[in-house]
Design a protein around this motif. Structure first.
Motif, PDB file in Angstrom:
ATOM      1  N   ILE A  89       1.233 -18.188  53.328  1.00 35.85           N
ATOM      2  CA  ILE A  89       2.133 -19.308  52.448  1.00 35.85           C
ATOM      3  C   ILE A  89       2.352 -18.618  51.318  1.00 35.85           C
ATOM      4  CG2 ILE A  89       2.565 -21.663  51.612  1.00 35.85           C
ATOM      5  CD1 ILE A  89       1.466 -22.400  54.384  1.00 35.85           C
ATOM      6  N   ASN A  90       3.526 -18.112  50.708  1.00 33.73           N
ATOM      7  CA  ASN A  90       3.831 -17.694  49.395  1.00 33.73           C
ATOM      8  C   ASN A  90       4.612 -18.459  48.574  1.00 33.73           C
ATOM      9  OD1 ASN A  90       5.830 -16.896  50.694  1.00 33.73           O
ATOM     10  ND2 ASN A  90       5.644 -14.639  49.986  1.00 33.73           N
ATOM     11  N   LEU A  91       4.425 -19.793  48.372  1.00 28.78           N
ATOM     12  CA  LEU A  91       5.453 -20.408  47.683  1.00 28.78           C
ATOM     13  C   LEU A  91       4.902 -20.920  46.180  1.00 28.78           C
ATOM     14  CD1 LEU A  91       5.977 -22.858  50.675  1.00 28.78           C
ATOM     15  CD2 LEU A  91       7.586 -21.089  50.024  1.00 28.78           C
ATOM     16  N   GLU A  92       5.902 -21.076  45.460  1.00 31.05           N
ATOM     17  CA  GLU A  92       5.520 -21.670  44.074  1.00 31.05           C
ATOM     18  C   GLU A  92       5.057 -22.931  44.241  1.00 31.05           C
ATOM     19  OE1 GLU A  92       5.377 -20.416  41.173  1.00 31.05           O
ATOM     20  OE2 GLU A  92       5.963 -18.497  41.670  1.00 31.05           O
ATOM     21  N   PRO A  93       3.742 -23.387  44.113  1.00 35.06           N
ATOM     22  CA  PRO A  93       3.337 -24.924  44.573  1.00 35.06           C
ATOM     23  C   PRO A  93       3.901 -25.896  43.800  1.00 35.06           C
ATOM     24  CG  PRO A  93       1.535 -23.511  43.359  1.00 35.06           C
ATOM     25  CD  PRO A  93       2.681 -22.646  43.680  1.00 35.06           C
ATOM     26  N   PHE A  94       4.444 -25.816  42.505  1.00 31.42           N
ATOM     27  CA  PHE A  94       4.861 -26.821  41.793  1.00 31.42           C
ATOM     28  C   PHE A  94       6.370 -26.911  41.576  1.00 31.42           C
ATOM     29  CE2 PHE A  94       0.707 -25.901  40.102  1.00 31.42           C
ATOM     30  CZ  PHE A  94      -0.137 -27.158  40.674  1.00 31.42           C
ATOM     31  N   GLU A  95       7.023 -25.925  42.320  1.00 30.57           N
ATOM     32  CA  GLU A  95       8.539 -26.073  42.485  1.00 30.57           C
ATOM     33  C   GLU A  95       8.900 -26.906  43.665  1.00 30.57           C
ATOM     34  OE1 GLU A  95      11.227 -25.509  40.930  1.00 30.57           O
ATOM     35  OE2 GLU A  95      10.470 -23.716  40.273  1.00 30.57           O
ATOM     36  N   ARG A 133      16.824 -22.797  46.817  1.00 28.67           N
ATOM     37  CA  ARG A 133      17.909 -22.468  46.119  1.00 28.67           C
ATOM     38  C   ARG A 133      17.717 -21.037  45.012  1.00 28.67           C
ATOM     39  NH1 ARG A 133      20.217 -23.570  40.829  1.00 28.67           N
ATOM     40  NH2 ARG A 133      18.987 -25.404  40.457  1.00 28.67           N
ATOM     41  N   PHE A 134      16.584 -21.066  44.570  1.00 28.09           N
ATOM     42  CA  PHE A 134      16.154 -20.103  43.634  1.00 28.09           C
ATOM     43  C   PHE A 134      16.210 -18.882  44.271  1.00 28.09           C
ATOM     44  CE2 PHE A 134      14.147 -23.067  40.428  1.00 28.09           C
ATOM     45  CZ  PHE A 134      15.365 -23.593  40.045  1.00 28.09           C
ATOM     46  N   SER A 135      15.291 -18.822  45.810  1.00 26.97           N
ATOM     47  CA  SER A 135      15.298 -17.723  46.417  1.00 26.97           C
ATOM     48  C   SER A 135      16.733 -17.066  46.706  1.00 26.97           C
ATOM     49  CB  SER A 135      14.635 -18.125  48.016  1.00 26.97           C
ATOM     50  OG  SER A 135      14.535 -16.959  48.804  1.00 26.97           O
ATOM     51  N   ARG A 136      17.650 -17.680  47.116  1.00 27.18           N
ATOM     52  CA  ARG A 136      19.058 -17.448  47.202  1.00 27.18           C
ATOM     53  C   ARG A 136      19.283 -16.681  45.980  1.00 27.18           C
ATOM     54  NH1 ARG A 136      23.623 -18.341  50.318  1.00 27.18           N
ATOM     55  NH2 ARG A 136      25.541 -18.032  48.807  1.00 27.18           N
ATOM     56  N   GLY A 137      19.145 -17.263  44.877  1.00 27.15           N
ATOM     57  CA  GLY A 137      19.412 -16.519  43.657  1.00 27.15           C
ATOM     58  C   GLY A 137      18.995 -15.087  43.322  1.00 27.15           C
ATOM     59  N   LEU A 138      17.795 -15.030  43.988  1.00 30.32           N
ATOM     60  CA  LEU A 138      17.088 -13.706  43.775  1.00 30.32           C
ATOM     61  C   LEU A 138      17.958 -12.615  44.406  1.00 30.32           C
ATOM     62  CD1 LEU A 138      13.402 -14.718  44.223  1.00 30.32           C
ATOM     63  CD2 LEU A 138      14.520 -14.054  42.181  1.00 30.32           C
ATOM     64  N   PHE A 139      18.689 -12.938  45.180  1.00 36.23           N
ATOM     65  CA  PHE A 139      19.408 -11.887  45.948  1.00 36.23           C
ATOM     66  C   PHE A 139      20.852 -11.883  45.242  1.00 36.23           C
ATOM     67  CE2 PHE A 139      16.397 -12.905  49.099  1.00 36.23           C
ATOM     68  CZ  PHE A 139      15.965 -11.727  49.670  1.00 36.23           C
ATOM     69  N   GLY A 140      20.990 -12.464  44.188  1.00 39.22           N
ATOM     70  CA  GLY A 140      22.183 -12.107  43.329  1.00 39.22           C
ATOM     71  C   GLY A 140      23.394 -12.780  43.887  1.00 39.22           C
ATOM     72  N   ASP A 184      12.974 -33.177  47.526  1.00 36.99           N
ATOM     73  CA  ASP A 184      12.661 -33.458  46.063  1.00 36.99           C
ATOM     74  C   ASP A 184      11.109 -33.553  45.874  1.00 36.99           C
ATOM     75  OD1 ASP A 184      15.219 -33.518  44.720  1.00 36.99           O
ATOM     76  OD2 ASP A 184      15.394 -35.581  45.651  1.00 36.99           O
ATOM     77  N   SER A 185      10.295 -33.068  47.029  1.00 36.10           N
ATOM     78  CA  SER A 185       8.858 -33.112  46.788  1.00 36.10           C
ATOM     79  C   SER A 185       8.552 -31.595  46.288  1.00 36.10           C
ATOM     80  CB  SER A 185       8.443 -33.225  48.289  1.00 36.10           C
ATOM     81  OG  SER A 185       8.704 -34.534  48.800  1.00 36.10           O
ATOM     82  N   LYS A 186       7.399 -31.692  45.467  1.00 33.29           N
ATOM     83  CA  LYS A 186       6.874 -30.350  45.470  1.00 33.29           C
ATOM     84  C   LYS A 186       6.148 -29.683  46.694  1.00 33.29           C
ATOM     85  CE  LYS A 186       6.368 -31.606  40.060  1.00 33.29           C
ATOM     86  NZ  LYS A 186       5.565 -32.408  39.542  1.00 33.29           N
ATOM     87  N   VAL A 211       9.333 -24.701  54.919  1.00 36.86           N
ATOM     88  CA  VAL A 211       9.901 -24.339  53.650  1.00 36.86           C
ATOM     89  C   VAL A 211       9.951 -22.884  53.792  1.00 36.86           C
ATOM     90  CG1 VAL A 211       9.706 -24.296  51.145  1.00 36.86           C
ATOM     91  CG2 VAL A 211       8.887 -26.445  52.380  1.00 36.86           C
ATOM     92  N   LEU A 212       9.031 -22.255  54.204  1.00 30.91           N
ATOM     93  CA  LEU A 212       8.924 -20.645  54.464  1.00 30.91           C
ATOM     94  C   LEU A 212      10.261 -20.254  55.141  1.00 30.91           C
ATOM     95  CD1 LEU A 212       5.374 -19.299  55.187  1.00 30.91           C
ATOM     96  CD2 LEU A 212       6.733 -19.093  52.930  1.00 30.91           C
ATOM     97  N   ILE A 213      10.505 -20.632  56.131  1.00 26.60           N
ATOM     98  CA  ILE A 213      11.732 -20.507  56.897  1.00 26.60           C
ATOM     99  C   ILE A 213      12.785 -20.946  56.542  1.00 26.60           C
ATOM    100  CG2 ILE A 213      12.698 -20.845  59.316  1.00 26.60           C
ATOM    101  CD1 ILE A 213       9.871 -21.819  60.461  1.00 26.60           C
ATOM    102  N   ALA A 214      12.973 -21.840  55.635  1.00 23.86           N
ATOM    103  CA  ALA A 214      14.210 -22.145  55.010  1.00 23.86           C
ATOM    104  C   ALA A 214      14.355 -21.128  53.913  1.00 23.86           C
ATOM    105  CB  ALA A 214      13.923 -23.722  54.360  1.00 23.86           C
ATOM    106  N   LYS A 215      13.349 -20.605  53.183  1.00 27.16           N
ATOM    107  CA  LYS A 215      13.328 -19.562  52.045  1.00 27.16           C
ATOM    108  C   LYS A 215      14.141 -18.568  52.680  1.00 27.16           C
ATOM    109  CE  LYS A 215      10.492 -17.623  48.598  1.00 27.16           C
ATOM    110  NZ  LYS A 215       9.201 -17.358  48.517  1.00 27.16           N
ATOM    111  N   ALA A 216      13.420 -17.999  53.643  1.00 26.59           N
ATOM    112  CA  ALA A 216      13.918 -16.895  54.475  1.00 26.59           C
ATOM    113  C   ALA A 216      15.525 -17.057  54.850  1.00 26.59           C
ATOM    114  CB  ALA A 216      13.013 -16.599  55.683  1.00 26.59           C
ATOM    115  N   LEU A 217      15.983 -18.230  55.054  1.00 30.53           N
ATOM    116  CA  LEU A 217      17.347 -18.355  55.575  1.00 30.53           C
ATOM    117  C   LEU A 217      18.074 -18.530  54.351  1.00 30.53           C
ATOM    118  CD1 LEU A 217      16.539 -20.584  58.495  1.00 30.53           C
ATOM    119  CD2 LEU A 217      17.348 -18.274  58.596  1.00 30.53           C
ATOM    120  N   SER A 218      17.745 -18.632  53.025  1.00 27.84           N
ATOM    121  CA  SER A 218      18.499 -19.161  51.884  1.00 27.84           C
ATOM    122  C   SER A 218      19.647 -18.229  51.638  1.00 27.84           C
ATOM    123  CB  SER A 218      17.497 -19.203  50.555  1.00 27.84           C
ATOM    124  OG  SER A 218      17.237 -17.688  50.210  1.00 27.84           O
TER     125      SER A 218
END
Ligand code: ADP
Ligand code: ADP
Length: 224
Positions: free
Chosen positions: A86-92, A99-106, A128-130, A142-149
């Protein structure tokens, strides 16, 4: 043409250990392929190599015609990776993580897509949970959601069932089915033959850095 084409991939780690000893595979668009093998077989190394995370020491991997080594950005944008750890930003917050993960791909902001993946993974009421407030199972979602962003065409899942309860496993299999209907190609690693049987179209058996066998699931299961 296959969406993913792997030719004679080799990977030696810095200590000289050759974890991949010439792996070749073609994967068709929309296919679900299970990489089945025991611990230490080279499954994670192979996924990391294809995703351009582990630098390969020989061979080529192309995603929709983009060479992962020479055209990394274009290739990587087509790929979603759900890692084991699990490599997530804990306080995000969950919403922003995706949303930010999607942004990283421009890619431009697309709240409708973020909402879609959060709902698909039953994370909407946690948006809205951290991350730090979530259970281990929710973090995996969340990891899966991030990968699908970024709406990848190929999704890699590294040992998706490791340490996961029955409900989440069933849910992941449902999501895999939904993604395949959307035309997403899926490659998962597993050391459970039951998991390969439950969701894959084709199974590649890997051992000691080599693919021993690639077979349609149905014909493999008839022989077991
Ligand atoms: P699997 O995912 O199938 O369990 P891995 O790809 O993680 O296998 O590992 C394949 C082999 O490579 C194992 O023998 C492992 O010990 C070795 N290995 C993995 N990472 C490294 C590394 N950074 N340095 C040296 N050897 C490694
Ligand atoms: P920013 O002002 O930094 O762009 P946002 O407007 O993206 O922040 O998000 C602020 C909060 O509102 C987030 O934590 C998120 O939970 C929520 N939010 C933003 N957009 C949506 C949306 N389309 N649907 C549901 N919740 C949203």
């Amino acid at each position: 043409a296959p969406i993913l084409s792997i030719r004679d991939i080799r990977k030696s780690y810095d200590n000289g250990f050759e974890a991949l000893k010439g792996v070749s595979l073609d994967i068709a668009e929309g296919e679900i392929l299970a990489l089945l093998g025991p611990n230490g077989a080279g499954k994670t190394t192979l996924i990391s190599a294809i995703c351009g995370i582990a630098r390969i020491t020989g061979g080529t991997a192309t995603v929709a015609g983009h060479d992962i080594a020479r055209d990394w950005r274009a290739a990587r944008t087509l790929i979603g990776l759900v890692p084991q750890e699990i490599n997530l930003e804990p306080f995000e917050k969950v919403w922003n993580t995706v949303r930010f993960s999607r942004g990283l791909f421009g890619l431009p902001r697309n709240d409708a897509h973020v909402e879609k993946v959060l709902r698909q993974l039953s994370l909407w009421d946690k948006k809205d949970s951290k991350v730090t407030e979530l259970s281990g199972g929710m973090k995996r979602r969340v990891l899966i959601a991030k990968a699908l962003s970024h709406e990848p065409r190929v999704l890699f899942l590294d040992e998706p069932s490791a340490g996961v309860d029955v409900e989440l496993r069933r849910d992941m299999w449902r999501v895999v089915g939904e993604l395949r209907r959307e035309g997403v190609t899926i490659i998962l690693t597993t050391h459970y033959i039951e998991e390969a049987e439950a969701i894959a179209d084709r199974v590649a058996v890997i051992s000691k850095g080599r693919i021993l066998l690639v077979e349609d699931k149905d014909s493999l299961m008839r022989r077991m």
